[in-house]
Design a protein around this motif. Structure first.
Motif, PDB file in Angstrom:
ATOM      1  N   SER A  11       0.846  -1.189   0.000  1.00  0.00           N
ATOM      2  CA  SER A  11       0.000   0.000   0.000  1.00  0.00           C
ATOM      3  C   SER A  11       0.875   1.231   0.000  1.00  0.00           C
ATOM      4  CB  SER A  11      -0.929   0.019   1.205  1.00  0.00           C
ATOM      5  OG  SER A  11      -0.181   0.064   2.400  1.00  0.00           O
ATOM      6  N   SER A  12       0.389   2.288  -0.643  1.00  0.00           N
ATOM      7  CA  SER A  12       1.145   3.531  -0.701  1.00  0.00           C
ATOM      8  C   SER A  12       0.680   4.479   0.389  1.00  0.00           C
ATOM      9  CB  SER A  12       0.939   4.178  -2.070  1.00  0.00           C
ATOM     10  OG  SER A  12      -0.423   4.453  -2.291  1.00  0.00           O
ATOM     11  N   TYR A  67      -4.377  -0.008   4.892  1.00  0.00           N
ATOM     12  CA  TYR A  67      -4.913   0.894   3.874  1.00  0.00           C
ATOM     13  C   TYR A  67      -4.280   2.282   3.977  1.00  0.00           C
ATOM     14  CZ  TYR A  67      -8.687  -2.445   2.905  1.00  0.00           C
ATOM     15  OH  TYR A  67      -9.410  -3.562   2.554  1.00  0.00           O
ATOM     16  N   ASN A  95      -7.492   2.742   0.507  1.00  0.00           N
ATOM     17  CA  ASN A  95      -6.917   2.135  -0.697  1.00  0.00           C
ATOM     18  C   ASN A  95      -5.747   1.214  -0.370  1.00  0.00           C
ATOM     19  OD1 ASN A  95      -8.492   3.809  -2.695  1.00  0.00           O
ATOM     20  ND2 ASN A  95      -7.407   5.436  -1.614  1.00  0.00           N
ATOM     21  N   THR A  96      -5.659   0.165  -1.147  1.00  0.00           N
ATOM     22  CA  THR A  96      -4.513  -0.741  -1.070  1.00  0.00           C
ATOM     23  C   THR A  96      -4.337  -1.406  -2.432  1.00  0.00           C
ATOM     24  OG1 THR A  96      -3.474  -2.531   0.193  1.00  0.00           O
ATOM     25  CG2 THR A  96      -5.792  -2.777  -0.333  1.00  0.00           C
ATOM     26  N   THR A  97      -3.129  -1.899  -2.690  1.00  0.00           N
ATOM     27  CA  THR A  97      -2.830  -2.589  -3.955  1.00  0.00           C
ATOM     28  C   THR A  97      -2.068  -3.865  -3.642  1.00  0.00           C
ATOM     29  OG1 THR A  97      -2.688  -0.485  -5.119  1.00  0.00           O
ATOM     30  CG2 THR A  97      -1.738  -2.405  -6.211  1.00  0.00           C
ATOM     31  N   LYS A 125      -5.999  -3.353  -7.527  1.00  0.00           N
ATOM     32  CA  LYS A 125      -6.315  -2.209  -6.666  1.00  0.00           C
ATOM     33  C   LYS A 125      -7.640  -2.458  -5.953  1.00  0.00           C
ATOM     34  CE  LYS A 125      -3.915   1.172  -9.589  1.00  0.00           C
ATOM     35  NZ  LYS A 125      -4.076   2.414 -10.381  1.00  0.00           N
ATOM     36  N   THR A 134     -10.288  -0.724  -3.228  1.00  0.00           N
ATOM     37  CA  THR A 134     -10.731   0.460  -2.494  1.00  0.00           C
ATOM     38  C   THR A 134     -11.893   0.060  -1.587  1.00  0.00           C
ATOM     39  OG1 THR A 134     -10.101   1.984  -4.263  1.00  0.00           O
ATOM     40  CG2 THR A 134     -11.717   2.775  -2.670  1.00  0.00           C
ATOM     41  N   ASP A 148     -10.314  -3.202  -8.890  1.00  0.00           N
ATOM     42  CA  ASP A 148      -9.788  -2.895 -10.232  1.00  0.00           C
ATOM     43  C   ASP A 148      -8.664  -3.886 -10.504  1.00  0.00           C
ATOM     44  OD1 ASP A 148      -8.950  -1.865 -12.610  1.00  0.00           O
ATOM     45  OD2 ASP A 148      -8.315   0.080 -11.809  1.00  0.00           O
ATOM     46  N   GLN A 174      -6.009  -5.167 -12.486  1.00  0.00           N
ATOM     47  CA  GLN A 174      -5.059  -4.905 -13.570  1.00  0.00           C
ATOM     48  C   GLN A 174      -3.982  -5.988 -13.655  1.00  0.00           C
ATOM     49  OE1 GLN A 174      -5.591  -2.488 -15.777  1.00  0.00           O
ATOM     50  NE2 GLN A 174      -7.481  -2.073 -14.596  1.00  0.00           N
ATOM     51  N   LYS A 200     -13.288  -4.606 -13.766  1.00  0.00           N
ATOM     52  CA  LYS A 200     -13.589  -3.999 -12.480  1.00  0.00           C
ATOM     53  C   LYS A 200     -14.835  -4.655 -11.895  1.00  0.00           C
ATOM     54  CE  LYS A 200     -11.661   0.566 -13.617  1.00  0.00           C
ATOM     55  NZ  LYS A 200     -11.944   2.036 -13.700  1.00  0.00           N
TER      56      LYS A 200
END
Length: 557
Positions: A71-72, A149, A170-172, A178, A180, A199, A201, A316
Motif C-alpha cells: 500500500s502507498s 490501507y 486504498n490498497t494494492t 487495486k 478500495t 480494479d 489490472q 472492475k
C-alpha cells in the motif's frame, strides 16, 4: 393514643423514604462514564490490542493467497468521520469501525454534552464492526495479516449542505489488483454503505468473499438502566429464510453451540437496550449468504460471508453491504431491511404492545409530550375496559352493601360452614353478586400493564423523554419516588371503597397490599407508574359513583 400512633407511623415513613433515597443515590444510579474529551481522545489513538486476529476471521474453505499486500502512504492514525448522526473512528489496518458515537442520543439525561458511545475498543470493553475480503485472493486472508490501507486524509466531515460523503481506503496487492474500501455516509442516516471496489489490472482473475461481522465481549449493557424488572435482550440475532427473527444467546455460545446457516437475503445484528448494530448483505436473486455466530476467546462474533465474486483480468467489480449503527427506531428499521424492525421486541404480548405504541405515537404527534400521551392512552384503555370494570365494581358495591347481612348469617350459623355457605350462595344468587368480581379489574389490566412495560422499556422514542417537574426521563424510575407514593395512596383509597374481607387474616393482607405495591413500583419506569396512577384515579371515580348509586338504591326503595 391514635395521635401518637400517627406521629410514629409518619416518622417511620419519613425515615424509610430518606433511607431509600440515599440507597438509590449510592447504588441505584449508573456510574458516570468518561467525559467526551476523554472518550474521543482515547478513540483517536490506535488500539493497544489488535482489532482482529486470524481466529476472528471467517473461513471460506478456499486456499488463501500468499502474496504480499502493498500500500502507498499507509497511516497508523485512526480515521475520524463526523456526520450529523454519527461520530466514527476507522482503523486503517483492516478498515474496521472501532468507535461509534451517536451525537443525537446522550449517554445520560444529566450529561447532555456526552453522546452515547455504541462501539468502542479499549481495555474495558470490546464492541466493534469488522468487514473484509477473504477467500482465494482476499487481502484479509493474506498470510501476512490484514491489509494496511492508505487514505487521503485522517479526518472527514459531512457538511451541512452535503447529501453524502465517501471515505476511501486504498490498497494494492503485489499482483497489481487495486482494492478500495469505500464507506458511504448519507445525511440524516445511520445506515452506512460499505463497498469494495476492485480494479483487477493483473494477469489473473481475482476471487474473494466479502464478510461482515460484529465482535463483542460479555460486558453488561451500558445503556440498560439500573433497577428492578425485566431486562432487554443483549446478544446476536439473525434473520434468514427459515426464521425471520432468531436469537443466539451468549449462553448458547458459552456452552459450545455454534450457529451456521445459509440463506438468501437476511441480516445479522447485535442488540442491546434501545440500540443495535446490523450487517445487511446486498440482496441478490439467488445469492446464498452464510450466517454464523461463534465464540472466539473471550469475545462473541456474529456475522455473514457472501459467495465468492470473481473479477476477470483487466476488469472492475464491486461488492457491498449495509452497516446500521443506531437506535431501534421501528419506522427507520423497516426501510433498512425486511424484519429488522422486529429487533424492537415487545415480548410475547407484542400484539398488545404494538397497538399501544401506535396509540402513544398518535397522541404524542398531537401534544408533543410523552407523559401526556401516556395519560391519554390510559384514558382510552380505561374506556375500552369500562363495561367489565363497571360490572366488577357493581358486584363489590353490593357486597359492601350487604356486609351487615353476611355478618348476621355468620353469627346465626356459627361453625356450621355448610349452612353458612348455602345461605351465602343464595344471597349471591338473589342479589346477583359475583364474589370474585373484585379480581376482574386487575386481571384484565395485567396484560396491558405488562405490554406497556415493554413498550416503555423498548421504545427508544421514550428514552430521556421528559414529563413535567422532577420527571426528566419517563423510561426510568422516578428519582424521588413521588409517583410510586402517589400510586400507593390511590391504591389505598380504592381499597377503602372495597368491602372488607370476612376473613381477618385476609383483611390484614389486603391492608398491606398498597405498601407492597408501592415498594415494587419504586424502581419501575416513571411512565409506567404514571399509567397506573391515572388508571387508579379513573377507577376510584368510577367505583365511587357506582358504589353511591348501589347504596342509594336501598334508601330510595
Amino acid at each position: 393514643m391514635d395521635v401518637q400512633r400517627m406521629i410514629l407511623v409518619g416518622a417511620l415513613a419519613l425515615i424509610s423514604y430518606t433511607a431509600v433515597l440515599k440507597w438509590n443515590e449510592d447504588y441505584g444510579q449508573p456510574a458516570a462514564t468518561a467525559s467526551v474529551a476523554q472518550t474521543v481522545s482515547s478513540a483517536d489513538m490506535p488500539s493497544a490490542q489488535p482489532a482482529a486476529n486470524a481466529s476472528d476471521l471467517p473461513s471460506t474453505g478456499a486456499a488463501a493467497s500468499t502474496t504480499d499486500v502493498a500500500s502507498s502512504k499507509p497511516t497508523n492514525s485512526l480515521i475520524s468521520v463526523h456526520t450529523d448522526v454519527l461520530d466514527l473512528r476507522i482503523d486503517p489496518h483492516g478498515g474496521d469501525v472501532l468507535y461509534a458515537a451517536l451525537p443525537n442520543h446522550k449517554e445520560r439525561v444529566d450529561t447532555p454534552a456526552q453522546p452515547l458511545v455504541l462501539l468502542e475498543n479499549n481495555g474495558s470493553h470490546t464492541y466493534i464492526a469488522q468487514s473484509g475480503l477473504v477467500g482465494t485472493n482476499g487481502p484479509d486472508a493474506n498470510a501476512d495479516g490484514r491489509p494496511q490501507y492508505s487514505v487521503a486524509a485522517t479526518s472527514y466531515t459531512l457538511g451541512k449542505d452535503d447529501k453524502s460523503l465517501d471515505v476511501d481506503l486504498n490498497t494494492t496487492t503485489a499482483e497489481g489488483v487495486k482494492v478500495t474500501k469505500r464507506f458511504t455516509f448519507t445525511a440524516g442516516s445511520n445506515l452506512i454503505k460499505v463497498s469494495y471496489l476492485i480494479d483487477n489490472q493483473s494477469q489473473q482473475p481475482f476471487s474473494a468473499n466479502m464478510f461482515g461481522q460484529l465482535k463483542r465481549d460479555n460486558a453488561p449493557d451500558p445503556s440498560q438502566q439500573h433497577g428492578m424488572g425485566m431486562r432487554s435482550y443483549l446478544g446476536p440475532v439473525f434473520s434468514t429464510q427459515s426464521e425471520r427473527y432468531q436469537k443466539v444467546t451468549f449462553k448458547d455460545l458459552d456452552e459450545g453451540d455454534k450457529f451456521k446457516q445459509d440463506s438468501t437475503g437476511g441480516w445479522v445484528a447485535m442488540l442491546q437496550h434501545y440500540f443495535l448494530t446490523a450487517w445487511i448483505p446486498a440482496e441478490g436473486d439467488s445469492k446464498q449468504n452464510t450466517y454464523e455466530a461463534r465464540k472466539s476467546g473471550s469475545n462473541y462474533i456474529a456475522g455473514f460471508v457472501e459467495p465468492a465474486v470473481t473479477v476477470a483480468a483487466g476488469q472492475k467489480g464491486e461488492i457491498s453491504a449495509g452497516l446500521y449503527i443506531g437506535p431501534k427506531d421501528q419506522d427507520v428499521l423497516r426501510t433498512v431491511a425486511p424484519n429488522l424492525n422486529l429487533t424492537v421486541d415487545y415480548g410475547w404480548l407484542w400484539f398488545i404492545g404494538q397497538p399501544l405504541f401506535a396509540m402513544l405515537k398518535f397522541f404524542h404527534s398531537i401534544v408533543s409530550n410523552w407523559g401526556i400521551a401516556i395519560i391519554l392512552t390510559t384514558m382510552v384503555v380505561k374506556g375500552i375496559f369500562f363495561y367489565p370494570s363497571a360490572m366488577s365494581y357493581r358486584s363489590m358495591a353490593k357486597m359492601r352493601k350487604f356486609a351487615p347481612e353476611m355478618q348476621r348469617m355468620k353469627e346465626m350459623y356459627g361453625d356450621d360452614r355448610q349452612k353458612m355457605s348455602q345461605a351465602m350462595m343464595e344471597l349471591y344468587r338473589k342479589e346477583k353478586i359475583n364474589p370474585l368480581g373484585g379480581c376482574l379489574p386487575i386481571l384484565i389490566q395485567m396484560p396491558v400493564f405488562i405490554a406497556l412495560y415493554w413498550v416503555l422499556s423498548e421504545s427508544v422514542e421514550l428514552r430521556h423523554a421528559p414529563f413535567y417537574g422532577w420527571i426528566h426521563d419517563m423510561s426510568v424510575m422516578d428519582p424521588y419516588f413521588i409517583l410510586p407514593i402517589i400510586m400507593g395512596c390511590t391504591m389505598f383509597l380504592q381499597q377503602r371503597l372495597n368491602p372488607t374481607p370476612p376473613d381477618p387474616m385476609q383483611a390484614k393482607v389486603m391492608k398491606f397490599l398498597p405498601v407492597i405495591f408501592t415498594f415494587f413500583f419504586l424502581w419501575f419506569p416513571a411512565g409506567l407508574v404514571l399509567y397506573w396512577v391515572v388508571n387508579n384515579c379513573l377507577s376510584i371515580l368510577q367505583q365511587y359513583i357506582i358504589t353511591r348509586k348501589i347504596e342509594n338504591e336501598g334508601k330510595t326503595a
